[in-house]
Write a protein that holds these residues in place. Structure first.
Motif, PDB file in Angstrom:
ATOM      1  N   ARG A 705       0.825  -1.195   0.000  1.00 47.27           N
ATOM      2  CA  ARG A 705       0.000   0.000   0.000  1.00 47.27           C
ATOM      3  C   ARG A 705       0.866   1.253   0.000  1.00 47.27           C
ATOM      4  NH1 ARG A 705      -1.177   2.974   4.107  1.00 47.27           N
ATOM      5  NH2 ARG A 705      -0.414   1.398   5.569  1.00 47.27           N
ATOM      6  N   LEU A 706       1.905   1.238   0.794  1.00 48.59           N
ATOM      7  CA  LEU A 706       2.783   2.399   0.829  1.00 48.59           C
ATOM      8  C   LEU A 706       3.469   2.622  -0.513  1.00 48.59           C
ATOM      9  CD1 LEU A 706       4.328   1.909   4.358  1.00 48.59           C
ATOM     10  CD2 LEU A 706       2.683   3.637   3.634  1.00 48.59           C
ATOM     11  N   LEU A 707       3.820   1.528  -1.137  1.00 51.82           N
ATOM     12  CA  LEU A 707       4.454   1.692  -2.444  1.00 51.82           C
ATOM     13  C   LEU A 707       3.470   2.270  -3.459  1.00 51.82           C
ATOM     14  CD1 LEU A 707       6.628  -1.511  -2.735  1.00 51.82           C
ATOM     15  CD2 LEU A 707       7.388   0.842  -2.551  1.00 51.82           C
ATOM     16  N   ARG A 708       2.233   1.796  -3.369  1.00 55.33           N
ATOM     17  CA  ARG A 708       1.227   2.382  -4.259  1.00 55.33           C
ATOM     18  C   ARG A 708       1.089   3.870  -4.011  1.00 55.33           C
ATOM     19  NH1 ARG A 708      -1.743  -2.361  -3.482  1.00 55.33           N
ATOM     20  NH2 ARG A 708      -2.799  -1.405  -1.710  1.00 55.33           N
ATOM     21  N   GLU A 709       1.004   4.207  -2.745  1.00 54.27           N
ATOM     22  CA  GLU A 709       0.872   5.622  -2.428  1.00 54.27           C
ATOM     23  C   GLU A 709       2.084   6.404  -2.910  1.00 54.27           C
ATOM     24  OE1 GLU A 709      -1.766   4.953   1.621  1.00 54.27           O
ATOM     25  OE2 GLU A 709       0.228   5.860   1.715  1.00 54.27           O
ATOM     26  N   LYS A 710       3.220   5.803  -2.772  1.00 54.42           N
ATOM     27  CA  LYS A 710       4.419   6.510  -3.207  1.00 54.42           C
ATOM     28  C   LYS A 710       4.404   6.740  -4.706  1.00 54.42           C
ATOM     29  CE  LYS A 710       8.605   4.806  -3.533  1.00 54.42           C
ATOM     30  NZ  LYS A 710       9.877   4.151  -3.162  1.00 54.42           N
ATOM     31  N   VAL A 711       3.957   5.742  -5.408  1.00 48.82           N
ATOM     32  CA  VAL A 711       3.884   5.916  -6.854  1.00 48.82           C
ATOM     33  C   VAL A 711       2.920   7.031  -7.203  1.00 48.82           C
ATOM     34  CG1 VAL A 711       3.131   4.805  -8.964  1.00 48.82           C
ATOM     35  CG2 VAL A 711       4.568   3.579  -7.370  1.00 48.82           C
ATOM     36  N   GLU A 712       1.806   7.051  -6.482  1.00 49.29           N
ATOM     37  CA  GLU A 712       0.853   8.118  -6.746  1.00 49.29           C
ATOM     38  C   GLU A 712       1.460   9.477  -6.438  1.00 49.29           C
ATOM     39  OE1 GLU A 712      -2.104   7.993  -8.138  1.00 49.29           O
ATOM     40  OE2 GLU A 712      -1.729   5.865  -8.496  1.00 49.29           O
ATOM     41  N   PHE A 713       2.168   9.547  -5.337  1.00 47.99           N
ATOM     42  CA  PHE A 713       2.793  10.818  -4.981  1.00 47.99           C
ATOM     43  C   PHE A 713       3.836  11.222  -6.016  1.00 47.99           C
ATOM     44  CE2 PHE A 713       1.716   9.855  -0.358  1.00 47.99           C
ATOM     45  CZ  PHE A 713       0.569  10.599  -0.451  1.00 47.99           C
ATOM     46  N   LEU A 714       4.583  10.266  -6.434  1.00 47.74           N
ATOM     47  CA  LEU A 714       5.604  10.601  -7.429  1.00 47.74           C
ATOM     48  C   LEU A 714       4.951  11.050  -8.730  1.00 47.74           C
ATOM     49  CD1 LEU A 714       8.228   7.781  -6.908  1.00 47.74           C
ATOM     50  CD2 LEU A 714       8.420  10.195  -6.366  1.00 47.74           C
ATOM     51  N   ARG A 715       3.878  10.429  -9.047  1.00 43.78           N
ATOM     52  CA  ARG A 715       3.210  10.821 -10.282  1.00 43.78           C
ATOM     53  C   ARG A 715       2.711  12.259 -10.181  1.00 43.78           C
ATOM     54  NH1 ARG A 715      -0.708   6.493 -11.351  1.00 43.78           N
ATOM     55  NH2 ARG A 715       1.179   5.291 -11.758  1.00 43.78           N
ATOM     56  N   SER A 716       2.052  12.533  -9.071  1.00 43.28           N
ATOM     57  CA  SER A 716       1.565  13.901  -8.910  1.00 43.28           C
ATOM     58  C   SER A 716       2.724  14.872  -8.816  1.00 43.28           C
ATOM     59  CB  SER A 716       0.693  13.988  -7.671  1.00 43.28           C
ATOM     60  OG  SER A 716       1.457  13.665  -6.536  1.00 43.28           O
ATOM     61  N   LEU A 717       3.799  14.410  -8.237  1.00 41.52           N
ATOM     62  CA  LEU A 717       4.964  15.283  -8.131  1.00 41.52           C
ATOM     63  C   LEU A 717       5.529  15.607  -9.505  1.00 41.52           C
ATOM     64  CD1 LEU A 717       6.858  16.632  -6.148  1.00 41.52           C
ATOM     65  CD2 LEU A 717       8.255  14.575  -6.178  1.00 41.52           C
ATOM     66  N   ARG A 718       5.544  14.643 -10.342  1.00 45.92           N
ATOM     67  CA  ARG A 718       6.029  14.915 -11.700  1.00 45.92           C
ATOM     68  C   ARG A 718       5.136  15.906 -12.422  1.00 45.92           C
ATOM     69  NH1 ARG A 718       7.911   8.996 -13.964  1.00 45.92           N
ATOM     70  NH2 ARG A 718       9.120   8.398 -12.132  1.00 45.92           N
ATOM     71  N   GLN A 719       3.864  15.716 -12.217  1.00 52.08           N
ATOM     72  CA  GLN A 719       2.963  16.663 -12.861  1.00 52.08           C
ATOM     73  C   GLN A 719       3.183  18.069 -12.330  1.00 52.08           C
ATOM     74  OE1 GLN A 719      -0.880  14.998 -12.163  1.00 52.08           O
ATOM     75  NE2 GLN A 719      -0.610  13.327 -13.645  1.00 52.08           N
ATOM     76  N   MET A 720       3.346  18.156 -11.027  1.00 55.32           N
ATOM     77  CA  MET A 720       3.587  19.473 -10.453  1.00 55.32           C
ATOM     78  C   MET A 720       4.877  20.064 -10.984  1.00 55.32           C
ATOM     79  SD  MET A 720       2.418  18.654  -6.580  1.00 55.32           S
ATOM     80  CE  MET A 720       3.237  20.088  -5.959  1.00 55.32           C
ATOM     81  N   LYS A 721       5.875  19.241 -11.088  1.00 56.58           N
ATOM     82  CA  LYS A 721       7.139  19.739 -11.605  1.00 56.58           C
ATOM     83  C   LYS A 721       7.006  20.212 -13.040  1.00 56.58           C
ATOM     84  CE  LYS A 721      10.586  17.402  -8.800  1.00 56.58           C
ATOM     85  NZ  LYS A 721      11.470  18.571  -8.656  1.00 56.58           N
ATOM     86  N   GLN A 722       6.245  19.487 -13.778  1.00 57.67           N
ATOM     87  CA  GLN A 722       6.047  19.921 -15.156  1.00 57.67           C
ATOM     88  C   GLN A 722       5.338  21.263 -15.210  1.00 57.67           C
ATOM     89  OE1 GLN A 722       4.111  16.553 -16.976  1.00 57.67           O
ATOM     90  NE2 GLN A 722       5.971  16.036 -18.106  1.00 57.67           N
ATOM     91  N   LYS A 723       4.344  21.378 -14.335  1.00 59.35           N
ATOM     92  CA  LYS A 723       3.635  22.656 -14.314  1.00 59.35           C
ATOM     93  C   LYS A 723       4.580  23.779 -13.901  1.00 59.35           C
ATOM     94  CE  LYS A 723      -0.952  20.818 -13.352  1.00 59.35           C
ATOM     95  NZ  LYS A 723      -2.039  20.724 -12.347  1.00 59.35           N
ATOM     96  N   VAL A 724       5.367  23.493 -12.885  1.00 57.57           N
ATOM     97  CA  VAL A 724       6.298  24.518 -12.417  1.00 57.57           C
ATOM     98  C   VAL A 724       7.278  24.888 -13.521  1.00 57.57           C
ATOM     99  CG1 VAL A 724       8.200  24.911 -10.835  1.00 57.57           C
ATOM    100  CG2 VAL A 724       6.087  23.942 -10.000  1.00 57.57           C
ATOM    101  N   GLN A 725       7.730  23.905 -14.211  1.00 56.18           N
ATOM    102  CA  GLN A 725       8.689  24.177 -15.261  1.00 56.18           C
ATOM    103  C   GLN A 725       8.074  24.995 -16.388  1.00 56.18           C
ATOM    104  OE1 GLN A 725      11.781  23.977 -15.315  1.00 56.18           O
ATOM    105  NE2 GLN A 725      11.862  24.778 -17.408  1.00 56.18           N
ATOM    106  N   SER A 726       6.844  24.644 -16.719  1.00 60.22           N
ATOM    107  CA  SER A 726       6.212  25.428 -17.785  1.00 60.22           C
ATOM    108  C   SER A 726       5.999  26.865 -17.346  1.00 60.22           C
ATOM    109  CB  SER A 726       4.880  24.774 -18.162  1.00 60.22           C
ATOM    110  OG  SER A 726       4.022  24.749 -17.042  1.00 60.22           O
ATOM    111  N   LEU A 727       5.595  27.002 -16.089  1.00 59.57           N
ATOM    112  CA  LEU A 727       5.434  28.351 -15.575  1.00 59.57           C
ATOM    113  C   LEU A 727       6.773  29.081 -15.543  1.00 59.57           C
ATOM    114  CD1 LEU A 727       2.902  27.750 -12.687  1.00 59.57           C
ATOM    115  CD2 LEU A 727       2.510  28.947 -14.845  1.00 59.57           C
ATOM    116  N   TYR A 728       7.787  28.368 -15.172  1.00 60.25           N
ATOM    117  CA  TYR A 728       9.115  28.967 -15.136  1.00 60.25           C
ATOM    118  C   TYR A 728       9.507  29.469 -16.509  1.00 60.25           C
ATOM    119  CZ  TYR A 728      14.153  29.327 -14.371  1.00 60.25           C
ATOM    120  OH  TYR A 728      15.435  29.767 -14.297  1.00 60.25           O
ATOM    121  N   GLN A 729       9.297  28.616 -17.469  1.00 67.05           N
ATOM    122  CA  GLN A 729       9.664  29.033 -18.826  1.00 67.05           C
ATOM    123  C   GLN A 729       8.844  30.225 -19.281  1.00 67.05           C
ATOM    124  OE1 GLN A 729       9.315  24.974 -20.588  1.00 67.05           O
ATOM    125  NE2 GLN A 729      11.156  25.649 -21.671  1.00 67.05           N
TER     126      GLN A 729
END
Length: 782
Positions: A705-729
């Motif tokens: 379960r923790l691994l699943r949650e971690k994957v979900e967090f990482l996924r959302s984190l990647r999305q956030m990073k992408q958003k941040v990067q686009s905003l940065y650009q």
DNA sequence: GGCAGCTGTCATCTT
DNA sequence: CTAAGATGACAGCTG
């Protein structure tokens, strides 16, 4: 033949009754005497000489046990047909075919490119005219015609050149004559074409509407066909113009198809089974195609994409019907026939009727419709898994720069992993203008160590549980091999045993004393704990008694799975199936057994049942009990073992015992205590193992379960990073210096302040701060 | 006869 | 030190 005639006569009578119910007059005698070819073909299958005609007559004969087209009024005939088809449609599928559409696709460019070919129109009419009635039996013929279609299509569609050398002029003439017979019979073109079939299925429309729809049903294809048709001025019927050569070609292809069919499909033998199949195939498109939709008519791609879904649904329905209808069919055959996935029309058709024209239909789709392969892929697990896997993978989020991906991935630099490639490119060009990673601190290496594994798990279709288990196999150092597949019952039993065992040790003494006091009459020797593990009866040293050691006692199976309190030894000793238990654990022996064993007057016992009972009770005694009896110990082993020390000493003081007796008593007490201790110890050991097993499973679940949650967090984190990067650009790209020029990303960078503000700082400063932030976690870790 | 499982018993250690 | 309990090891029995 007589039986066949009788069968057909009865069938004809029944059908006549049916037709009479719907208002159709049928002259059965006329048919029986004059229609030998249909009868013959019912048995032997169609011959090539009659094939052209049989396309119509066989439909009639097989369909309704013969309705001669000449013997009835045509209006009534077609009305009856329509009504009959409606009657039959009550329990059958009635979905038109796509083959005509697919054929038209090929036909149209063919006509436009190679000029007018009246033969094509002839082929269409000849074959499609057979499909004007949907029914169970003529489905065979429709399959036949569909194969003809397919073969013809393959010829027309440049799949294979038409082979015309086999047909003689007589054959061609015969076919022509037979075909024109049909035309003269009034089987107008409206019953041959697709729109007519649609019209027949439409209850609200009459026959004449079909002729009007002829103009719209195929657009340019219809026009191309119309160029080759002549319209009868009296009846309005259309029939092909007599163009020599072209007609020959059509007849050739048609005859070739029919001959092929004749060779591959003996209709007379298995007419029933493929009928349903072909009816399905025929049925697919036109229910989903309203009349007049030229796009659909002319675009088999569209219909083809829809058809598999319809076909799947209909196939499932058909399966249920056929399973009920074919109860007598060999089950193995059914398994073979139905083993194919219902949604896979290709495999289904092949498995059902390898020789039927449905195969050709499929090949037709595949040959003519490039996009139709996707239809099959929808039902193909292998192909289906491809888009799913690609869709679920996380890699598409990553820039295609594989080298940077690997490097950044290996260094667990998520910024490099998540940021777009152009930024990495600039970073590489400028040797260091790395973008600040505002979220990088959220991830540590330990957290990222399993990213690759989890990504692998996702991409490979593993679930996190499997991934975690796989991972555990690698890092497991416990050496404890646990059977993960053990039944939950063992778990529950372990839980129950753990709870009961915890109480057993504490309640053993009290419960044993209470039970003994309540159940024992004179010399109650049994004392039982809740688990049956505490209690004692000493053994005997005599061999005969050892051989006869009884069956009553602590049952490990019971204690393991039931954990029930079976401390009532009288019940146990009365259970007959327990007499066969060989182990002598007589510390659980019944008091009554002991009493009778102690008190039986051997002389008073008669031989027989009582003697056996005495033997049985003798067997219940343990070695220590026999020793005690031999040494004339004046009290029971139960008291020796279970009495507290003070009471035990008092008991010993009451009697004047020899040294041997005292030694035996102490040994009995010691052994009895140790026996109970050993039982408790083993029980505890077992409980411990089971609890550990359960704990391991719980931990595995938690880990997954923790691994699943971690994957979900990482996924959302990647999305956030992408958003941040686009905003940065976006923000960085809009920045202008005092001269109105954009800032160079190699010289400046945006930095996020703690209060949420964004600062524009030189790259060198940003790099220093970034390095400083990288060192901090490492220092902390040290 | 060998084997696995269960049980009893002993020796030893711990409490 | 003793008693009681715990536990490992071994042997016997049974299926």
């Amino acid at each position: 033949m007589l039986s066949l005639k009788k069968y057909l006569t009865e069938g004809l009578l029944q059908f006549t009754i049916l037709l009479s119910l719907i208002g159709v007059r049928v002259d059965v005698d006329t048919y029986l005497t004059s229609q030998l070819p249909p009868l013959r073909e019912i048995i032997l299958g169609p011959s090539s000489a009659y094939t052209q005609t049989q396309f119509h007559n066989l439909r009639n004969t097989l369909d309704g046990y013969g309705v001669h087209p000449k013997s009835i009024d045509l209006d009534n005939y077609f009305t009856a047909r329509r009504l009959l088809s409606q009657v039959r449609a009550l329990d059958r599928f009635q979905v038109p075919t796509t083959e005509v559409n697919a054929w038209l696709v090929h036909r149209d460019p063919e006509g436009s490119v190679s000029g007018s070919q009246p033969s094509s129109g002839l082929t269409l009419e000849s074959s499609s005219g057979l499909q004007d009635v949907t029914g169970p039996d003529n489905g065979v013929r429709e399959s036949e015609t569909e194969q003809g279609f397919s073969e013809d299509l393959e010829d027309l569609g440049a799949v294979a050149p038409p082979v015309s050398g086999d047909l003689t002029k007589e054959d061609i003439d015969l076919i022509d004559i037979l075909w024109r017979q049909d035309i003269d019979l009034g089987a107008g073109r409206e019953i041959f074409d697709y729109s007519h079939r649609q019209k027949e299925q439409d209850v609200d429309k009459d026959l004449q509407d079909g002729a009007e729809q002829d103009d719209t049903w195929s657009g340019e294809g219809a026009e191309a066909l119309a160029r080759n048709l002549l319209v009868d001025g009296e009846t309005g019927e259309s029939f092909p113009a007599q163009v020599p050569g072209g007609e020959d070609q059509t007849a050739l292809s048609l005859e070739e198809c029919l001959r092929l069919l004749e060779a591959t499909c003996p209709f007379g033998e298995n007419a029933e089974f493929p009928a349903d199949i072909s009816s399905i195939t025929e049925a697919v498109p036109s229910e989903s195609e309203p009349p007049g939709l030229q796009n659909n008519l002319l675009s088999p791609l569209l219909t083809g994409t829809d058809s598999p879904f319809d076909l799947e649904q209909q196939w499932q329905d058909l399966m249920s019907i056929m399973e009920m209808q074919a109860m007598e069919v060999n089950t193995s055959t059914n398994e073979i026939l139905y083993s194919a996935p219902p949604g896979d029309p290709l495999s289904t058709n092949y498995s059902l009727a390898p020789n039927t024209p449905i195969n050709q239909n499929v090949s037709l789709h595949q040959a003519s419709l490039g996009g139709c392969s996707q239809d099959f892929s929808l039902f193909s697990p292998e192909v289906e898994s491809l888009p799913v896997a690609s869709g679920s993978t996380l890699l598409p989020l990553v820039p295609s720069n594989s080298t940077s991906l690997n490097s950044t991935f290996g260094s667990t630099n998520l910024a490099g992993l998540f940021f777009p490639p152009q930024l990495n490119g600039t970073a590489n060009d400028t040797a260091g203008p790395e973008l600040p990673d505002p979220l990088g601190g959220l991830l540590d290496e330990a957290m990222l160590d399993e990213i690759s594994l989890m990504d692998l798990a996702i991409e490979e279709g593993f679930n996190p549980v499997q991934a975690s288990q796989l991972e555990e196999e690698f890092d497991s150092d416990s050496g404890l091999s646990l059977d993960s597949s053990h039944s939950p019952s063992s778990l529950s039993s372990s839980e129950g045993s753990s709870s009961s065992s915890s109480s057993s040790s504490s309640s053993s003494s009290s419960s044993s004393s209470s039970s003994s006091s309540s159940s024992s009459s004179s010399s109650a020797s049994s004392s039982f704990s809740e688990e049956g593990a505490v209690g004692y009866s000493s053994d005997s040293e005599t061999l005969d008694l050892e051989e006869a050691e009884g069956a009553v006692g602590y049952q490990p199976e019971y204690s393991k799975f039931c954990r029930m309190s079976y401390q009532d030894p009288s019940q146990l000793s009365c259970l007959p199936y327990l007499e066969h238990v060989g182990h002598n654990h007589t510390y659980n022996m019944a008091p009554s057994a002991l009493d009778s064993a102690d008190l039986p007057p051997p002389s008073a016992l008669k031989k027989g049942s009582k003697e056996k009972q005495a033997d049985f009770l003798d067997k219940q005694m343990s070695r220590d009990e026999h020793r005690a009896r031999a040494m004339k110990i004046p009290f029971t082993n139960d008291k020796i073992i279970n009495l507290p020390v003070e009471e035990f000493n008092e008991l010993l003081s009451k009697y004047q015992l020899s040294e041997a007796q005292l030694s035996l008593i102490r040994d009995i007490r010691r052994r009895g205590k140790n026996k109970m201790a050993a039982q408790n110890c083993r029980k505890r050991k077992l409980d411990t193992i089971l609890n550990l097993e359960r704990d391991v499973e719980d931990l595995q679940r938690d880990k997954a379960r923790l691994l699943r949650e971690k994957v979900e967090f990482l996924r959302s984190l990647r999305q956030m990073k992408q958003k941040v990067q686009s905003l940065y650009q976006e923000v960085f790209g809009r920045l202008r210096d005092e001269n109105g020029r954009p800032y160079s990303p190699s010289q400046y960078a945006l930095q996020y302040a703690g209060d949420g503000s964004v600062l524009l700082i030189p790259r060198t400063l940003a790099d220093q701060q970034a390095r400083r932030q990288e060192r901090k976690p490492k220092d902390r870790r040290k």
